[in-house]
Design an enzyme around this catalytic site. Structure first.
Site: not given
Ligand code: NAP
Length: 275
Positions: A22, A67, A71, A107, A132, A218, A220, A241
């Site tokens: 960012s 972040t 959040k 987002d 999230g 998502l 990237y 992403g």
């Molecule tokens: P988070 O809150 O930690 O949630 C992660 C999710 O993924 C949970 O549902 C978790 O499942 C699941 N997960 C974690 N480890 C896993 C594994 N080994 N196998 C299968 N599922 C798994 O993370 P987040 O903030 O939502 O971010 C998720 C992804 O989105 C990240 O890669 C982040 O970089 C990306 N993202 C991208 C953007 C963008 O602008 N492109 C914006 C935000 C986030 P359980 O908890 O049920 O186990």
């Protein structure tokens, strides 16, 4: 491009705050457009959030990206919350409007911008992940009128509460390949460089074939994951992403400056991701 003395401060808070792209995105925007502002990275422990919110007011910080893990906890400090942030139950952007501190979730806009030419209300959607980012995606899907959305999460707990909250259907992780899905979304970290590189949450070969299907990751970094490469092999259009990341940043920049990020920011982001 000139070198102006910054008059307004922006930044990102998170804990732990790993390497964030960012600052590159926004500082390139400020420099290119001759806006006298600077964007900092502020690692902020959860216990320091109240002090930070006071400092933000006293120092008249122009705006802030938010972040993990702040959040949700920033919401109580907001004097105004957008419809999207309220629906997602989380804000990733703070900005000032009419002297009020406002919360937005860009987002949602970031996720939806690459989908603007698709008729989403008729899509069968599979959302992988219930963290999230998945909550922002679910809010986006609701705002775009999607009704057929299944949510699966590997821990097999979070998807049910989340699905109920948004009027969607929770699915056991083991059943994620059992239904045809026009749009498959990866909102897990699987495929991300580091610990999860080389992994994918979905096997397109196990799922029923779909005409004109889409896959949206998502993740990237890297810009093209195994999830997206596999989706292409099965004839799907793909969205990286990187698109969501750029457009959520662009929506922040617009809230803070009234302008779009310049192409230079996009190029800086893409070249940083190549390294
Ligand atoms: P988070 O809150 O930690 O949630 C992660 C999710 O993924 C949970 O549902 C978790 O499942 C699941 N997960 C974690 N480890 C896993 C594994 N080994 N196998 C299968 N599922 C798994 O993370 P987040 O903030 O939502 O971010 C998720 C992804 O989105 C990240 O890669 C982040 O970089 C990306 N993202 C991208 C953007 C963008 O602008 N492109 C914006 C935000 C986030 P359980 O908890 O049920 O186990």
């Amino acid at each position: 491009m000139s070198c102006l003395i910054p008059q307004t401060l922006y930044g990102i808070i998170g804990w732990p705050l790993g390497h964030s792209l960012s600052p590159l995105l926004h500082n390139t925007g400020f420099r290119t457009l001759d806006i006298p502002a600077a964007y900092m990275a502020w690692p902020l422990e959860p216990k320091s959030l109240p002090v930070f919110m006071d400092a933000l007011r006293v120092m008249r910080v122009g705006g802030c990206s938010v972040t993990i893990p702040h959040k949700i906890s920033v919401l109580e400090y907001m004097e105004n919350l957008s419809e999207g942030a309220a629906l997602a139950g989380a804000a990733n952007t703070l900005f000032w409007k009419d002297n009020l501190l406002c919360g937005e979730n860009t987002d949602i806009t970031g996720f939806l911008t690459p989908l603007k030419n698709f008729e989403m209300d008729k899509m069968d959607v599979l959302l992988l992940g219930a963290g999230g980012a998945a909550h922002a995606v679910a809010a986006a899907l609701r705002l775009r009128g999607c009704r057929h959305v299944r949510v699966a999460s590997a821990g097999n707990k979070k998807q049910y509460a989340m699905a109920e909250r948004f009027g969607f259907e929770g699915l056991p992780w083991a059943e994620r390949h059992n239904f045809p899905a026009t749009l498959v979304i990866n909102a897990t970290p699987l495929g991300m460089s580091g610990q999860y590189a080389g992994e994918t949450p979905y096997d397109f070969g196990l799922a029923p074939k779909v005409e004109g299907g889409l896959a949206y990751d998502l993740v990237y970094n890297p810009p093209e994951t195994i999830f997206l490469k596999d989706a292409k092999k099965f004839g799907r259009q793909t969205i990286s992403g990187v698109e969501m990341f750029f457009w959520q940043g662009n929506a922040q920049f617009r809230l803070w400056t009234g302008k779009n990020l310049p192409q230079e920011s996009r190029r800086a982001l893409e070249s940083a991701l190549k390294q």
